[in-house]
Structures are given as C-alpha cells and as structure tokens.
Design a protein around this motif. Structure first.
Motif, PDB file in Angstrom:
ATOM      1  N   GLY A 141       0.015 -45.031   3.854  1.00  0.00           N
ATOM      2  CA  GLY A 141      -0.374 -44.494   2.552  1.00  0.00           C
ATOM      3  C   GLY A 141      -1.566 -45.228   1.954  1.00  0.00           C
ATOM      4  N   SER A 142      -2.068 -46.252   2.643  1.00  0.00           N
ATOM      5  CA  SER A 142      -3.246 -46.963   2.164  1.00  0.00           C
ATOM      6  C   SER A 142      -4.461 -46.542   2.992  1.00  0.00           C
ATOM      7  CB  SER A 142      -3.034 -48.474   2.233  1.00  0.00           C
ATOM      8  OG  SER A 142      -2.916 -48.894   3.575  1.00  0.00           O
ATOM      9  N   TYR A 143      -5.629 -46.915   2.506  1.00  0.00           N
ATOM     10  CA  TYR A 143      -6.889 -46.521   3.135  1.00  0.00           C
ATOM     11  C   TYR A 143      -7.783 -47.733   3.302  1.00  0.00           C
ATOM     12  CZ  TYR A 143      -5.516 -41.774   1.848  1.00  0.00           C
ATOM     13  OH  TYR A 143      -4.830 -40.588   1.725  1.00  0.00           O
ATOM     14  N   VAL A 144      -8.673 -47.652   4.280  1.00  0.00           N
ATOM     15  CA  VAL A 144      -9.684 -48.684   4.474  1.00  0.00           C
ATOM     16  C   VAL A 144     -11.052 -48.002   4.372  1.00  0.00           C
ATOM     17  CG1 VAL A 144      -9.675 -48.497   7.004  1.00  0.00           C
ATOM     18  CG2 VAL A 144     -10.422 -50.624   5.916  1.00  0.00           C
ATOM     19  N   LEU A 145     -11.971 -48.657   3.674  1.00  0.00           N
ATOM     20  CA  LEU A 145     -13.327 -48.144   3.516  1.00  0.00           C
ATOM     21  C   LEU A 145     -14.127 -48.591   4.730  1.00  0.00           C
ATOM     22  CD1 LEU A 145     -14.449 -46.507   1.201  1.00  0.00           C
ATOM     23  CD2 LEU A 145     -15.386 -48.593   0.243  1.00  0.00           C
ATOM     24  N   GLN A 146     -14.677 -47.647   5.486  1.00  0.00           N
ATOM     25  CA  GLN A 146     -15.381 -47.986   6.712  1.00  0.00           C
ATOM     26  C   GLN A 146     -16.808 -47.487   6.694  1.00  0.00           C
ATOM     27  OE1 GLN A 146     -13.005 -46.353   9.915  1.00  0.00           O
ATOM     28  NE2 GLN A 146     -11.740 -48.181   9.973  1.00  0.00           N
ATOM     29  N   PRO A 147     -17.755 -48.330   7.160  1.00  0.00           N
ATOM     30  CA  PRO A 147     -19.126 -47.867   7.335  1.00  0.00           C
ATOM     31  C   PRO A 147     -19.172 -46.754   8.385  1.00  0.00           C
ATOM     32  CG  PRO A 147     -19.021 -50.254   7.406  1.00  0.00           C
ATOM     33  CD  PRO A 147     -17.603 -49.753   7.458  1.00  0.00           C
ATOM     34  N   VAL A 148     -20.101 -45.819   8.207  1.00  0.00           N
ATOM     35  CA  VAL A 148     -20.304 -44.733   9.159  1.00  0.00           C
ATOM     36  C   VAL A 148     -21.681 -44.951   9.771  1.00  0.00           C
ATOM     37  CG1 VAL A 148     -20.428 -42.224   9.476  1.00  0.00           C
ATOM     38  CG2 VAL A 148     -18.900 -43.191   7.730  1.00  0.00           C
ATOM     39  N   PRO A 149     -21.738 -45.635  10.945  1.00  0.00           N
ATOM     40  CA  PRO A 149     -23.034 -46.011  11.525  1.00  0.00           C
ATOM     41  C   PRO A 149     -23.998 -44.845  11.728  1.00  0.00           C
ATOM     42  CG  PRO A 149     -21.268 -47.141  12.666  1.00  0.00           C
ATOM     43  CD  PRO A 149     -20.617 -46.140  11.745  1.00  0.00           C
ATOM     44  N   ASP A 150     -23.515 -43.687  12.199  1.00  0.00           N
ATOM     45  CA  ASP A 150     -24.444 -42.590  12.448  1.00  0.00           C
ATOM     46  C   ASP A 150     -24.861 -41.863  11.179  1.00  0.00           C
ATOM     47  OD1 ASP A 150     -22.080 -41.250  11.969  1.00  0.00           O
ATOM     48  OD2 ASP A 150     -22.118 -40.075  13.810  1.00  0.00           O
ATOM     49  N   GLY A 151     -24.333 -42.286  10.018  1.00  0.00           N
ATOM     50  CA  GLY A 151     -24.727 -41.684   8.749  1.00  0.00           C
ATOM     51  C   GLY A 151     -25.754 -42.497   7.984  1.00  0.00           C
ATOM     52  N   ILE A 152     -26.111 -43.681   8.514  1.00  0.00           N
ATOM     53  CA  ILE A 152     -27.100 -44.549   7.856  1.00  0.00           C
ATOM     54  C   ILE A 152     -28.486 -43.951   8.060  1.00  0.00           C
ATOM     55  CG2 ILE A 152     -28.144 -46.848   7.828  1.00  0.00           C
ATOM     56  CD1 ILE A 152     -25.481 -47.872   9.071  1.00  0.00           C
ATOM     57  N   THR A 153     -29.266 -43.908   6.982  1.00  0.00           N
ATOM     58  CA  THR A 153     -30.660 -43.463   7.114  1.00  0.00           C
ATOM     59  C   THR A 153     -31.590 -44.473   6.465  1.00  0.00           C
ATOM     60  OG1 THR A 153     -30.607 -42.164   5.078  1.00  0.00           O
ATOM     61  CG2 THR A 153     -30.050 -41.002   7.118  1.00  0.00           C
ATOM     62  N   VAL A 154     -32.785 -44.572   7.023  1.00  0.00           N
ATOM     63  CA  VAL A 154     -33.840 -45.403   6.462  1.00  0.00           C
ATOM     64  C   VAL A 154     -35.093 -44.534   6.409  1.00  0.00           C
ATOM     65  CG1 VAL A 154     -35.243 -47.476   6.723  1.00  0.00           C
ATOM     66  CG2 VAL A 154     -32.837 -47.518   7.433  1.00  0.00           C
ATOM     67  N   GLU A 155     -35.680 -44.419   5.213  1.00  0.00           N
ATOM     68  CA  GLU A 155     -36.892 -43.630   5.035  1.00  0.00           C
ATOM     69  C   GLU A 155     -37.950 -44.512   4.381  1.00  0.00           C
ATOM     70  OE1 GLU A 155     -35.587 -40.363   2.643  1.00  0.00           O
ATOM     71  OE2 GLU A 155     -34.566 -39.392   4.322  1.00  0.00           O
ATOM     72  N   TYR A 156     -39.200 -44.254   4.741  1.00  0.00           N
ATOM     73  CA  TYR A 156     -40.317 -45.021   4.189  1.00  0.00           C
ATOM     74  C   TYR A 156     -41.205 -44.077   3.386  1.00  0.00           C
ATOM     75  CZ  TYR A 156     -38.649 -48.383   7.611  1.00  0.00           C
ATOM     76  OH  TYR A 156     -37.859 -49.238   8.333  1.00  0.00           O
ATOM     77  N   GLU A 157     -41.406 -44.414   2.103  1.00  0.00           N
ATOM     78  CA  GLU A 157     -42.204 -43.581   1.205  1.00  0.00           C
ATOM     79  C   GLU A 157     -43.398 -44.391   0.724  1.00  0.00           C
ATOM     80  OE1 GLU A 157     -39.392 -42.791  -1.883  1.00  0.00           O
ATOM     81  OE2 GLU A 157     -38.198 -41.420  -0.647  1.00  0.00           O
ATOM     82  N   GLU A 158     -44.591 -43.862   0.887  1.00  0.00           N
ATOM     83  CA  GLU A 158     -45.805 -44.550   0.399  1.00  0.00           C
ATOM     84  C   GLU A 158     -45.759 -44.610  -1.118  1.00  0.00           C
ATOM     85  OE1 GLU A 158     -48.241 -46.007   2.282  1.00  0.00           O
ATOM     86  OE2 GLU A 158     -46.993 -45.491   4.010  1.00  0.00           O
ATOM     87  N   GLU A 159     -46.127 -45.761  -1.691  1.00  0.00           N
ATOM     88  CA  GLU A 159     -46.112 -45.903  -3.150  1.00  0.00           C
ATOM     89  C   GLU A 159     -47.465 -45.576  -3.725  1.00  0.00           C
ATOM     90  OE1 GLU A 159     -44.615 -49.905  -3.821  1.00  0.00           O
ATOM     91  OE2 GLU A 159     -42.622 -49.078  -4.058  1.00  0.00           O
TER      92      GLU A 159
END
Length: 159
Positions: A141-159
């Motif tokens: 009945g309890s839960y553990v919060l887990q990272p989702v590796p394939d859901g991580i995104t990194v984007e680069y935006e010019e400032e």
C-alpha cells in the motif's frame, strides 16, 4: 556562467492511483564527470556541488503528466559538463483517488538521481527536465518515487 533551468514531469507509472502527489524539492546536487552520484558512507564527493533553493518548491505530479512540466529552479552556474543532477526532496504529501492518504518515499530516503550528462554553455539556457513517478511497492500500500531514465530531456536554448 550559463543558465540551468530545472523542470520536473511525471510519466504514468502508478500516478492514476492518486488524487494528488505533491513533492517538495528544496535543492539540487550537480556532479561533474569525476563525481560519483552516491557514497556508501554518506560522505559527499568533492566534485559534487549543492544548490539550495531560495524557497522550497512544490510539484503535484498528478498535474505533470504527459508534456506538462513545472519549473523548480533557474540559476546561473559554472560552465562545465555535468554527469548527473540530483533533486533533494523534503517530503511527499499524497492522497489516493479514494481520498485516503498514501505513503510515498524516495529510494533509501536519498535524493532522486538523474544520470544524464549535460553541458552548461555560455549564452545558453540549458533546460534539464527530470522525470520521476510513484511506483506501488507490492501489496504494502506504499509507493516509492523513482526516476524514469528514458523520460529525462536536456534542451539547449540560445539566450
């Protein structure tokens, strides 16, 4: 320096069990390529730096499904290549769809670790989206919060 914008999102997992699942995030660790994400004896590696948020940030994972994200921090940091980002949480308040409260914890009560290499570049806003989800622990009945590796995104935006 360059800008790091840190966002969070939630992939499905067992999120449909919840009416709300609010995670409080108080800071983050950044590690360079030479740093290790964790230490068995609890000592902090030298190549890891902690950034405490000015105010604790709350994110309700129920609201962050699909393409939805929540910005939890944006700051100027040193130009470098980082090997990982860890989110330092300070509690999770969760209510199940039936109105009962639920116990949701991070693995080992440790920061949520996202092993995704990214760069902080000059005149660029790096947007790191950390994805994690609650997963039910068997019949407890309890839960553990887990990272989702394939859901991580990194984007680069010019400032």
């Amino acid at each position: 320096t360059g800008t790091l914008a840190t966002q969070v999102t939630d992939q499905p997992g067992d999120i449909s069990d919840f009416e709300s699942c609010v995670v409080t995030i108080v800071g983050m660790w950044l590690g360079t390529e030479d740093a290790e994400a964790g230490d068995e004896e609890g000592e902090e590696p030298a190549d890891r730096e902690y950034f405490e948020y000015d105010e604790p940030q709350e994110a309700d994972l129920v609201d962050l499904q699909g393409e939805n994200t929540a910005l939890v921090d944006e700051r100027e940091i040193e130009l470098s290549t980082y090997a990982f980002l860890q989110l330092d949480t300070d509690g999770i308040e969760a209510t199940l769809a039936d109105g009962n409260s639920a116990t949701v914890e991070t693995p080992g009560e440790a920061p949520l670790t996202f092993n995704q290499e990214f760069d902080i570049r000059e005149d660029t806003r790096t947007v790191f989206t950390a994805d994690f989800t609650p997963v039910k622990r068997g019949q407890t009945g309890s839960y553990v919060l887990q990272p989702v590796p394939d859901g991580i995104t990194v984007e680069y935006e010019e400032e």
